[in-house]
Each structure stands twice: as C-alpha cells, then as structure tokens.
Scaffold this motif. Structure first.
Motif, PDB file in Angstrom:
ATOM      1  N   ARG A 323       2.022 -21.696   2.486  1.00 53.51           N
ATOM      2  CA  ARG A 323       2.642 -20.798   1.496  1.00 53.51           C
ATOM      3  C   ARG A 323       2.075 -19.378   1.645  1.00 53.51           C
ATOM      4  NH1 ARG A 323       3.967 -20.275  -4.268  1.00 53.51           N
ATOM      5  NH2 ARG A 323       5.552 -18.650  -4.083  1.00 53.51           N
ATOM      6  N   LEU A 324       0.751 -19.313   1.833  1.00 47.78           N
ATOM      7  CA  LEU A 324       0.135 -17.993   1.980  1.00 47.78           C
ATOM      8  C   LEU A 324       0.683 -17.285   3.227  1.00 47.78           C
ATOM      9  CD1 LEU A 324      -1.933 -15.946   0.847  1.00 47.78           C
ATOM     10  CD2 LEU A 324      -3.620 -16.936   2.387  1.00 47.78           C
ATOM     11  N   THR A 325       0.801 -18.041   4.322  1.00 50.23           N
ATOM     12  CA  THR A 325       1.333 -17.451   5.554  1.00 50.23           C
ATOM     13  C   THR A 325       2.751 -16.934   5.329  1.00 50.23           C
ATOM     14  OG1 THR A 325      -0.035 -18.933   6.840  1.00 50.23           O
ATOM     15  CG2 THR A 325       1.803 -17.907   8.006  1.00 50.23           C
ATOM     16  N   ASP A 326       3.578 -17.747   4.657  1.00 54.08           N
ATOM     17  CA  ASP A 326       4.958 -17.307   4.369  1.00 54.08           C
ATOM     18  C   ASP A 326       4.968 -16.036   3.522  1.00 54.08           C
ATOM     19  OD1 ASP A 326       5.960 -19.388   5.761  1.00 54.08           O
ATOM     20  OD2 ASP A 326       6.493 -20.620   4.006  1.00 54.08           O
ATOM     21  N   LEU A 327       4.118 -16.021   2.502  1.00 53.35           N
ATOM     22  CA  LEU A 327       4.081 -14.849   1.617  1.00 53.35           C
ATOM     23  C   LEU A 327       3.629 -13.600   2.375  1.00 53.35           C
ATOM     24  CD1 LEU A 327       2.631 -16.479  -1.629  1.00 53.35           C
ATOM     25  CD2 LEU A 327       4.843 -15.328  -1.455  1.00 53.35           C
ATOM     26  N   MET A 328       2.629 -13.771   3.235  1.00 50.04           N
ATOM     27  CA  MET A 328       2.138 -12.613   4.000  1.00 50.04           C
ATOM     28  C   MET A 328       3.220 -12.097   4.949  1.00 50.04           C
ATOM     29  SD  MET A 328      -0.831 -11.724   2.921  1.00 50.04           S
ATOM     30  CE  MET A 328      -1.531 -10.625   4.177  1.00 50.04           C
ATOM     31  N   LYS A 329       4.007 -13.007   5.508  1.00 46.74           N
ATOM     32  CA  LYS A 329       5.114 -12.601   6.393  1.00 46.74           C
ATOM     33  C   LYS A 329       6.153 -11.824   5.605  1.00 46.74           C
ATOM     34  CE  LYS A 329       5.348 -16.053  10.008  1.00 46.74           C
ATOM     35  NZ  LYS A 329       5.703 -17.465  10.051  1.00 46.74           N
ATOM     36  N   GLU A 330       6.488 -12.344   4.441  1.00 46.84           N
ATOM     37  CA  GLU A 330       7.492 -11.672   3.615  1.00 46.84           C
ATOM     38  C   GLU A 330       6.999 -10.276   3.217  1.00 46.84           C
ATOM     39  OE1 GLU A 330       8.357 -13.478  -0.173  1.00 46.84           O
ATOM     40  OE2 GLU A 330       9.984 -12.039  -0.549  1.00 46.84           O
ATOM     41  N   ALA A 331       5.712 -10.213   2.838  1.00 45.85           N
ATOM     42  CA  ALA A 331       5.131  -8.919   2.436  1.00 45.85           C
ATOM     43  C   ALA A 331       5.226  -7.922   3.591  1.00 45.85           C
ATOM     44  CB  ALA A 331       3.678  -9.105   2.004  1.00 45.85           C
ATOM     45  N   ALA A 332       4.925  -8.391   4.803  1.00 44.29           N
ATOM     46  CA  ALA A 332       4.966  -7.493   5.968  1.00 44.29           C
ATOM     47  C   ALA A 332       6.386  -6.997   6.208  1.00 44.29           C
ATOM     48  CB  ALA A 332       4.430  -8.213   7.201  1.00 44.29           C
ATOM     49  N   ASP A 333       7.362  -7.894   6.057  1.00 44.51           N
ATOM     50  CA  ASP A 333       8.767  -7.491   6.244  1.00 44.51           C
ATOM     51  C   ASP A 333       9.163  -6.396   5.268  1.00 44.51           C
ATOM     52  OD1 ASP A 333       9.258  -9.118   8.296  1.00 44.51           O
ATOM     53  OD2 ASP A 333      10.262 -10.698   7.123  1.00 44.51           O
ATOM     54  N   ILE A 334       8.806  -6.587   4.005  1.00 40.79           N
ATOM     55  CA  ILE A 334       9.182  -5.600   2.986  1.00 40.79           C
ATOM     56  C   ILE A 334       8.456  -4.290   3.230  1.00 40.79           C
ATOM     57  CG2 ILE A 334       9.092  -5.014   0.529  1.00 40.79           C
ATOM     58  CD1 ILE A 334       9.229  -8.005  -0.078  1.00 40.79           C
ATOM     59  N   TYR A 335       7.152  -4.368   3.464  1.00 39.33           N
ATOM     60  CA  TYR A 335       6.337  -3.152   3.532  1.00 39.33           C
ATOM     61  C   TYR A 335       6.711  -2.271   4.716  1.00 39.33           C
ATOM     62  CZ  TYR A 335       2.323  -0.093   3.063  1.00 39.33           C
ATOM     63  OH  TYR A 335       1.526   1.004   2.884  1.00 39.33           O
ATOM     64  N   ARG A 336       6.898  -2.875   5.862  1.00 40.46           N
ATOM     65  CA  ARG A 336       7.114  -2.079   7.080  1.00 40.46           C
ATOM     66  C   ARG A 336       8.435  -1.338   7.062  1.00 40.46           C
ATOM     67  NH1 ARG A 336       4.093  -6.319  10.104  1.00 40.46           N
ATOM     68  NH2 ARG A 336       1.984  -5.472  10.035  1.00 40.46           N
ATOM     69  N   LYS A 337       9.410  -1.843   6.324  1.00 42.38           N
ATOM     70  CA  LYS A 337      10.714  -1.192   6.295  1.00 42.38           C
ATOM     71  C   LYS A 337      10.660   0.174   5.626  1.00 42.38           C
ATOM     72  CE  LYS A 337      13.653  -5.183   6.417  1.00 42.38           C
ATOM     73  NZ  LYS A 337      14.122  -6.210   5.529  1.00 42.38           N
ATOM     74  N   CYS A 338       9.740   0.340   4.691  1.00 47.33           N
ATOM     75  CA  CYS A 338       9.772   1.572   3.913  1.00 47.33           C
ATOM     76  C   CYS A 338       8.536   2.436   4.097  1.00 47.33           C
ATOM     77  CB  CYS A 338       9.969   1.234   2.445  1.00 47.33           C
ATOM     78  SG  CYS A 338      10.209   2.697   1.442  1.00 47.33           S
ATOM     79  N   ALA A 339       7.378   1.864   3.859  1.00 42.07           N
ATOM     80  CA  ALA A 339       6.165   2.684   3.830  1.00 42.07           C
ATOM     81  C   ALA A 339       5.618   2.916   5.235  1.00 42.07           C
ATOM     82  CB  ALA A 339       5.122   1.995   2.978  1.00 42.07           C
ATOM     83  N   VAL A 340       4.957   4.021   5.384  1.00 42.70           N
ATOM     84  CA  VAL A 340       4.364   4.324   6.701  1.00 42.70           C
ATOM     85  C   VAL A 340       2.865   4.089   6.639  1.00 42.70           C
ATOM     86  CG1 VAL A 340       4.209   6.006   8.552  1.00 42.70           C
ATOM     87  CG2 VAL A 340       6.089   6.103   6.935  1.00 42.70           C
TER      88      VAL A 340
END
Ligand SMILES: [Fe+2]
Length: 340
Positions: A323-340
């Motif tokens: 679950r933690l791995t999935d959450l970290m993947k999702e977080a990376a997907d969201i974060y990289r799209k917008c923030a630098v």
C-alpha cells in the motif's frame, strides 16, 4: 504611561502583558523593530516596541530549550521577518481590495516572486498553475495566501553554506509538505490540509538557521550524509558538531517568528522518538515526522530514511508495504506533473 492598543476589527483593548498573553498570540519583531501579534479574533496587529516592554522571544521557549539557547545565544543570528510580511498579513486579514494587495506586492518584487513559487508548490496537489499574485488571491484565497507569504518570507533567508544549497533544501521541504498533505488525504487522517502542508514544509526549518549560523559545520554534515556508504543521518551528526540540533534551532526560530503553536510543535518534535506515536491517534508531529522521512524515499535517498519512524506510522495506520509503495507512486505521479 504605556499607550493601549486597540484591535481595529473586534475593538478589544490590549493594555498590559496580561491582555496580550490572554487574548493575543504569535508575537514577533520585524526587521524594522515593530512588534506584531495576532488578536484572538484573527486579525494581525502592530504595536511599538515601547508598548510591550515585557516581551522577550526567549520567554516563549520551553524551559529546556531556553536554558540551552542561553548558552549559545550570542553566536546565533535569527534573521528577522520583513515588516512587509506583517503589513500584507494585516491587509489579507482585513478584506482589503484585491487591487490594493496586488499593488503592495508590486512594491516587493523579490517577495512576490517567492510567493508565486510557494503558491504553485502549494497547489501541486490540485495540479493547478498560478501565474500571478492576483490569480493566487482569487484562486487560493486570502487566508491561505497569509500562510504562503509567511513561508515565502522564510525561503528568502540566504544560506551561508558553500555546498548545502538553498534550492535543494527547499525542494525537499516542499515535497515533505506535499506528502504530509497527500497522506492526510489518502489515509483520511482528518487534519485541516493547510496544517500538514505547512508543517511538512517547515519541519526542517532549523537547518536554515544551521546554514546561517553554523555554515562550516552544516556543510560538513551535508558532505557526510551525501555519501550513502557512511550511512549517517543529519540529526545524528549534528549532535557531534553543533550546540543544538535542527529541531531545537527550528523551535527557537519559530518562536521568534511568531509561528502558530501547531508549527512550533511539529518542528520541535519531528525527530523525537520518545514522544512520537505515543497518542491513540496519529498526531500532526507523527505525520510530519513521517512525511519528512518519506521525502528522502521520494528523492531516492534511501540511506537517509529513519525506518523506525516510517514503520511506526505504517503499523499505527495498518498500512502494509504494498500500500505504501502504491501511495508513493501515486504521489510521484501527481507531484511531477505540476511542481518543479
Ligand atoms: Fe529533520
């Protein structure tokens, strides 16, 4: 006789120390020597230093921290927040027209630029780009812009280190704030989203003081943790090299800057293994301690993670490795799209 101070919004009168301590908080002195505070109605007020002869930032510290600070106080410079920050807080807290606030920002291009960077980081979770102060005021709202201005003003303090870079420090801090907000949401922890975000971004703010007051030692810490084979952690090395660790330096700065109590607590507690994860429910310092560690994982610095903290968090919330791995993947997907 000391002149009384009246709150323009709720008309409360502040006469002596007792009035301030009972109905005011977030005391701070700005770079022009004025005393700023918040009335219990929420508005930001300004007083002259002579109106508050009783005030001392050290008195705000917990007894243990105060004692420690007495010893090395003369050697540590805590930068002062600009008076413009107080003026903007006042305007943002008093329904001033958008145009007047935009004009005030125009007079402070450096701060405006910093605010735009922070505002865009702040909205990374919602994947929204903010291109002007006006847009931030309308889209983010006055209350949140107050927090953004506070954070932005801290990001402007210049490090004196040669190798430990401001840009990298703040990048990691924004990720920690983002992760605190993300986990608060995904694991339904129930905190007001602004609190995990700001506390995550500022948990390591003591390293800013460290980089200003102890640049040589801070560079040495940075050099040592940058070698994965050393397997050393920042807060372990600073015990050897500095009179106080970054949790304590951060707590001292937060008290001088009039940060709200929830921030002071998260800053001072985020490595405190004796007190973290002791309550029945997850506390804000628990969440922030974890997001700070997960920011290392996010950036691929596995050797820097304090696994004890992450494991306590997962156990308490019944989150397994997958679950933690999935959450970290999702977080990376969201974060990289917008923030630098
Ligand atoms: Fe830390």
């Amino acid at each position: 006789l000391v002149q009384a101070k009246e709150c323009g919004k709720c008309r409360r009168i502040f006469r002596g120390e007792n009035d301030f301590l009972t109905h005011g908080d977030r005391f701070r002195i700005c770079n022009r020597g004025f005393f700023w505070f918040n009335c219990s109605c929420g508005s930001t007020l300004l007083a002259k230093r002579e109106q508050v002869p009783w005030y001392s930032p050290d008195a705000q510290l917990r007894p243990g921290t105060r004692k420690l600070y007495e010893v090395f106080k003369g050697k540590v410079e805590i930068p002062l927040v600009s008076s413009t920050v107080g003026e903007l807080h006042q305007m943002l807290g008093s329904d001033a027209p958008v145009e007047a606030i935009v004009k005030k920002f125009k007079d402070e291009p450096m701060l405006s630029a910093a605010v735009l960077i922070v505002a865009n980081q702040r909205k990374a979770f919602e994947q929204q780009a903010i291109d002007s102060i006006k847009h931030a005021l309308i889209f983010v709202g006055y209350v949140e812009v107050q927090d953004i201005v506070m954070l932005a003003s801290v990001t402007m303090f210049q490090f004196k280190t040669k190798f430990f870079a401001m840009k990298d420090f703040w990048r990691e801090s924004y990720i920690s704030g983002f992760l605190a907000e993300f986990f608060n949401d995904r694991l339904a922890l129930g905190f007001d989203p602004d609190q995990p975000y700001l506390a995550g971004c500022l948990s390591n703010v003591g390293k800013v003081i460290s980089a200003i007051a102890f640049p040589k030692e801070t560079d040495e810490i940075f050099a040592r943790i940058s070698q994965p084979k050393n397997n050393e952690k920042w807060h372990g090395i600073e015990r050897e090299l500095l009179p106080a660790g970054h949790s304590t330096l951060g707590e001292i700065a937060a008290a001088h800057w009039g940060f709200p109590k929830y921030l002071v607590d998260a800053i001072s507690e985020h490595h405190n293994r004796n007190d973290l994860f002791r309550a029945v429910k997850i506390t804000l310092p628990d969440l922030v301690a974890t997001s700070t560690q997960l920011a290392h994982r996010f950036l691929g610095n596995i050797h820097l993670i304090d696994n004890g903290i992450v494991n306590s968090f997962m156990k308490k919330l019944n989150v397994d490795d997958d679950r933690l791995t999935d959450l970290m993947k999702e977080a990376a997907d969201i974060y990289r799209k917008c923030a630098v």
